[in-house]
Design a protein around this motif. Structure first.
Motif, PDB file in Angstrom:
ATOM      1  N   GLU A  93       0.825  -1.206   0.000  1.00  0.00           N
ATOM      2  CA  GLU A  93       0.000   0.000   0.000  1.00  0.00           C
ATOM      3  C   GLU A  93       0.857   1.253   0.000  1.00  0.00           C
ATOM      4  N   ASP A 116      -0.560  -4.806   3.260  1.00  0.00           N
ATOM      5  CA  ASP A 116      -0.925  -3.526   3.885  1.00  0.00           C
ATOM      6  C   ASP A 116      -0.152  -3.546   5.205  1.00  0.00           C
ATOM      7  N   ASP A 119      -2.522  -1.359   8.908  1.00  0.00           N
ATOM      8  CA  ASP A 119      -3.927  -1.087   8.611  1.00  0.00           C
ATOM      9  C   ASP A 119      -4.577  -0.425   9.824  1.00  0.00           C
ATOM     10  N   GLY A 120      -5.377   0.593   9.536  1.00  0.00           N
ATOM     11  CA  GLY A 120      -6.017   1.333  10.639  1.00  0.00           C
ATOM     12  C   GLY A 120      -5.060   2.361  11.206  1.00  0.00           C
ATOM     13  N   ARG A 276      -8.703  -1.630  -0.631  1.00  0.00           N
ATOM     14  CA  ARG A 276      -7.968  -2.115  -1.789  1.00  0.00           C
ATOM     15  C   ARG A 276      -8.096  -3.638  -1.931  1.00  0.00           C
ATOM     16  N   GLU A 280      -6.029  -5.793   0.965  1.00  0.00           N
ATOM     17  CA  GLU A 280      -6.987  -5.684   2.068  1.00  0.00           C
ATOM     18  C   GLU A 280      -8.125  -6.695   1.859  1.00  0.00           C
TER      19      GLU A 280
HETATM   20 MN    MN Z   1      -5.696  -0.704   5.374  1.00  0.00          MN
END
Ligand code: MN
Ligand code: AHG
Ligand code: MN
Length: 359
Positions: A93, A116, A119-120, A276, A280
């Protein structure tokens, strides 16, 4: 009798026997990811100290530059995959283009990793669960340098997928297409230990997770499904409970254990959705399907999508099978592909246990 723990390393080696022609490459790749996860975990755990050690973009006490956690995580996973030697391309990402791994040990590497790394990431400053999501493919081309074509494979072609959740405890959950297993990091020994063998998702759940602040921009089918979740009905234990962290990994991990649905739909502002496909949606879809759940765009199975772009976005409805199917039903009726006249819709809704329609 003392019953010993089973570490991720031991488990992976045992499971290698399920793949008769395996030479241990995938096992080593998973090991490399787990090593980077432990390093990222260490950094996530001290994220709150950044303020006293020096802010992002400044220099810390040792003269090292402070990095944003998502950049740091990206570097750690790429470094682990580079030195591990089993991966020829990383798609992340954090980078516009694919990264060719060209270390001497990667000469014959067969695997592609989409990731990724964090994430978050909007939750790192506030001590809320974040994660890492990864997806592993075997390269399709047999000679020369692997290319973007090797990366753009359907989700069904994944040989493994997993996530790490850096939460109140840190867990690594993964599948190689033969069920899902979860490992909790024991910080005292620095090992991921099998804590959630053969994870199965409840077929029906009572939690729904969506950023409801975007309500006005949702497709009609999503609005109607949300109303369905909020209607009182004892027989189906509605209204359901709303839970949304804003970390896909955290939201889906909770729903996997308790039962529930996570939705990030198209909105009028993001006509393709936000999340994505490659790093994801596809990995989470494989895990959830392997646990007995379902993952859909609202109309079609996520894993059947033929990717056309590296950072392609797709809408996602993922979670307990019965809940995803109900949401798909609403999407079919209200959002697209429906030519049914209005009065018929009411009949259909009545058949779904919704009396008086939904506004
Ligand atoms: Mn993410
Ligand atoms: P990332 O931090 O990798 O960019 O992903 C954030 C994603 C996902 O984790 C989360 O569920 C979603 O974005 C939240 O989006 P909203 O803030 O729009 O709800
Ligand atoms: Mn991210």
């Amino acid at each position: 009798m003392v019953c010993g723990v089973k570490t991720l390393g031991q488990f992976i080696i045992e499971k290698q026997a399920d793949f008769p022609y395996a030479k241990g490459e995938l096992s080593r790749l998973l090991r490399d990811i787990a090593i980077a996860a432990k390093i990222v975990n260490r950094e996530v755990n001290k994220a709150g100290l950044v303020d006293i050690l020096g802010d992002i973009g400044t220099t810390n006490i040792q003269g090292e530059e402070q990095k944003k956690l998502d950049v740091y995580a990206n570097e750690q996973f790429i470094a682990a995959l580079t030195s591990g030697g089993e991966c020829c391309i990383v798609a992340t990402e954090e980078e516009d283009d694919i990264i060719h791994i060209e270390s001497p040990v990667s000469q014959n590497a067969k695997y592609i990793v989409c990731i990724d790394p964090l994430d978050g990431s909007s939750n790192t400053d506030v001590n809320v669960a974040v994660g890492t999501i990864f997806s592993i493919y075997r390269r399709k081309s047999t000679a020369g340098k692997a290319s973007i074509e090797d990366v753009l494979q359907k989700g069904t072609a994944q040989v493994a997928a997993g996530y790490i959740i850096y939460g109140s405890s840190t867990m690594l959950v993964y599948t190689t297409g033969k069920g899902v297993n979860g490992f909790t990091l024991d910080p005292s020994i620095g090992e991921f230990c099998l804590s959630h063998p053969e994870m199965k998702m409840p077929e029906t759940g009572y939690l729904y997770s969506i950023n409801e602040g975007n309500y006005v921009h949702f497709p009609e089918g999503v609005k109607k499904y949300l109303k369905y979740c909020q209607v009182e009905d004892d027989a189906t234990r509605r209204p359901y409970t709303s839970r949304y962290i804003g970390s896909m990994v955290g939201d889906i991990h909770r729903n996997l254990i308790k039962g529930g649905i996570y939705i990030y739909p198209t909105t009028s502002r993001s006509p393709n959705g936000k999340l994505r496909l490659l790093y994801e949606c596809n990995p989470m879809a494989l895990i959830i399907e392997q646990a007995g759940g379902k993952a859909s765009t609202g109309f079609d199975r996520i894993l059947d999508i033929d990717p056309t772009e590296l950072h392609q976005r797709v809408p996602i409805f993922i979670g307990s099978k019965n809940m995803v199917e109900k949401a798909e039903e609403m999407m079919r009726i209200y959002t697209k592909k429906s030519t049914a006249p209005e009065e018929k819709l009411e009949t259909k809704l009545a058949g779904m246990g919704i009396v008086g329609g939904l506004d």
